[in-house]
Design a protein around this motif. Sequence first.
Motif, PDB file in Angstrom:
ATOM      1  N   ALA A 106       4.303 -58.377  -7.595  1.00 50.62           N
ATOM      2  CA  ALA A 106       3.976 -58.051  -9.077  1.00 50.62           C
ATOM      3  C   ALA A 106       5.378 -57.764  -9.539  1.00 50.62           C
ATOM      4  N   VAL A 107       5.635 -57.846 -11.099  1.00 50.52           N
ATOM      5  CA  VAL A 107       6.582 -57.399 -11.879  1.00 50.52           C
ATOM      6  C   VAL A 107       5.970 -56.575 -12.839  1.00 50.52           C
ATOM      7  N   GLY A 108       6.328 -55.263 -12.916  1.00 51.14           N
ATOM      8  CA  GLY A 108       5.902 -54.451 -14.141  1.00 51.14           C
ATOM      9  C   GLY A 108       6.452 -53.251 -14.419  1.00 51.14           C
ATOM     10  N   TYR A 109       5.683 -52.141 -14.701  1.00 52.48           N
ATOM     11  CA  TYR A 109       6.151 -50.978 -15.231  1.00 52.48           C
ATOM     12  C   TYR A 109       5.664 -49.860 -14.292  1.00 52.48           C
ATOM     13  N   VAL A 110       6.504 -48.823 -14.230  1.00 56.88           N
ATOM     14  CA  VAL A 110       6.246 -47.757 -13.566  1.00 56.88           C
ATOM     15  C   VAL A 110       5.524 -46.544 -14.594  1.00 56.88           C
ATOM     16  N   GLY A 111       4.875 -45.656 -14.312  1.00 60.20           N
ATOM     17  CA  GLY A 111       4.386 -44.740 -15.402  1.00 60.20           C
ATOM     18  C   GLY A 111       5.539 -43.878 -15.946  1.00 60.20           C
ATOM     19  N   ARG A 112       5.442 -43.458 -17.086  1.00 64.41           N
ATOM     20  CA  ARG A 112       6.487 -42.636 -17.646  1.00 64.41           C
ATOM     21  C   ARG A 112       6.388 -41.220 -16.935  1.00 64.41           C
ATOM     22  N   SER A 113       5.399 -40.631 -16.696  1.00 61.03           N
ATOM     23  CA  SER A 113       5.182 -39.261 -16.198  1.00 61.03           C
ATOM     24  C   SER A 113       4.706 -39.425 -14.915  1.00 61.03           C
ATOM     25  N   HIS A 114       3.660 -40.317 -14.489  1.00 64.46           N
ATOM     26  CA  HIS A 114       3.051 -40.294 -13.255  1.00 64.46           C
ATOM     27  C   HIS A 114       3.891 -41.422 -12.502  1.00 64.46           C
ATOM     28  N   THR A 115       4.827 -41.139 -11.798  1.00 62.96           N
ATOM     29  CA  THR A 115       5.710 -42.200 -11.319  1.00 62.96           C
ATOM     30  C   THR A 115       5.354 -42.948 -10.034  1.00 62.96           C
TER      31      THR A 115
ATOM     32  N   THR B  69       8.267 -48.979 -20.728  1.00 62.66           N
ATOM     33  CA  THR B  69       8.383 -50.600 -20.684  1.00 62.66           C
ATOM     34  C   THR B  69       9.871 -50.926 -20.695  1.00 62.66           C
ATOM     35  N   ASP B  70      10.787 -50.041 -20.776  1.00 60.77           N
ATOM     36  CA  ASP B  70      12.327 -50.197 -20.878  1.00 60.77           C
ATOM     37  C   ASP B  70      12.902 -50.700 -19.456  1.00 60.77           C
ATOM     38  N   ARG B  71      11.913 -50.754 -18.438  1.00 60.23           N
ATOM     39  CA  ARG B  71      12.190 -51.157 -17.199  1.00 60.23           C
ATOM     40  C   ARG B  71      11.342 -51.865 -16.377  1.00 60.23           C
ATOM     41  N   LEU B  72      11.623 -52.993 -16.043  1.00 62.72           N
ATOM     42  CA  LEU B  72      10.675 -53.549 -15.159  1.00 62.72           C
ATOM     43  C   LEU B  72      11.121 -53.833 -13.755  1.00 62.72           C
TER      44      LEU B  72
ATOM     45  N   THR C 266      11.286 -55.455 -25.109  1.00 64.62           N
ATOM     46  CA  THR C 266      12.462 -56.093 -24.468  1.00 64.62           C
ATOM     47  C   THR C 266      12.840 -55.121 -23.611  1.00 64.62           C
ATOM     48  N   PRO C 267      13.021 -55.250 -22.330  1.00 61.68           N
ATOM     49  CA  PRO C 267      13.607 -54.240 -21.242  1.00 61.68           C
ATOM     50  C   PRO C 267      15.259 -54.128 -21.428  1.00 61.68           C
ATOM     51  N   LEU C 268      15.786 -52.971 -21.020  1.00 60.01           N
ATOM     52  CA  LEU C 268      17.138 -52.571 -20.802  1.00 60.01           C
ATOM     53  C   LEU C 268      17.861 -53.759 -19.984  1.00 60.01           C
ATOM     54  N   PRO C 269      18.944 -54.182 -20.279  1.00 59.09           N
ATOM     55  CA  PRO C 269      19.690 -54.879 -19.265  1.00 59.09           C
ATOM     56  C   PRO C 269      19.982 -54.215 -17.924  1.00 59.09           C
TER      57      PRO C 269
ATOM     58  N   SER D  92      10.642 -64.593 -19.398  1.00 60.27           N
ATOM     59  CA  SER D  92      10.947 -64.882 -18.053  1.00 60.27           C
ATOM     60  C   SER D  92      12.452 -64.271 -17.793  1.00 60.27           C
ATOM     61  N   ASP D  93      13.318 -64.386 -18.682  1.00 59.84           N
ATOM     62  CA  ASP D  93      14.620 -63.767 -17.956  1.00 59.84           C
ATOM     63  C   ASP D  93      14.560 -62.426 -17.544  1.00 59.84           C
ATOM     64  N   PRO D  94      13.828 -61.309 -18.295  1.00 61.46           N
ATOM     65  CA  PRO D  94      13.576 -60.040 -17.632  1.00 61.46           C
ATOM     66  C   PRO D  94      12.896 -60.031 -16.503  1.00 61.46           C
TER      67      PRO D  94
END
Length: 238
Positions: free
Chosen positions: A142-151, A50-53, A178-181, A99-101
């Motif tokens: 889509a905008v979302g997250y990649v798996g932590r271990s299952h990429t 969840t640090d990266r969208l 809140t994602p990283l910048p 919306s910004d991230p």
Amino acid sequence: MHFNPIPAPAARQSARLVRLAAASLASAAMLTLFSAGAAQAHHGFDDFDTDRLYYIAGTVSQVRWGEPHSYFTVTVDGDLPADTPERDLPEGLRDAPDSDPINAAPSFSGSHDELEVTIAPPSFTGMWGLDRKLEDGERIEAVGYVGRSHTDEFRPVVFWYEEGKPVNQVLNEELPATPLPVPYPEGDAASADADQDSASAAADSEGTSPTVWATLGGVLVAGIAGGAFYLRRRSSRA
């Protein structure tokens, strides 16, 4: 030898207490098993970075529609733009902290051509903008997250179908973190397509964690102990 029979009312009361205790223990056991199954089936955002969208677009296939989540495969476009195109957002994600991230999310740059996508079940997507099953062959973004271990796994916070219809995927109508910048720091596991998951990560992802089992076991033990204590106390009063 003469035995004093238990008076009928007392016998009926004892039998009733036994039935109540048995029902309580059975309910506790069923609750434990149901909760364990639900915990095992439920895959939340904890399994995703969840640090990266990231933004993806592609073609849907292998749709599995139902509870507790729906799943499908997306064959990712080979010519994604550098970052998220301008798209309408669901009402719940229009505030700037969300919306910004989302609007700044870079495109997915991992080596996987296909991603296994997890979305909310029909009971939620129906309320959030999608009242039908996605079809093999249709396109989504889509905008979302990649798996932590299952990429090769992806969990959207929002996705678009039918040329731009938005579907919220966040229960509380806000991002879970809140994602990283952007640009993200070097060593990004998603874009570098880091090593595949360790045995412990796979066990946590595919099964119920030891913490969950310990908690549910404690509930069952407490129910049994409470029922036994109640019966013993009632018997001493008889």
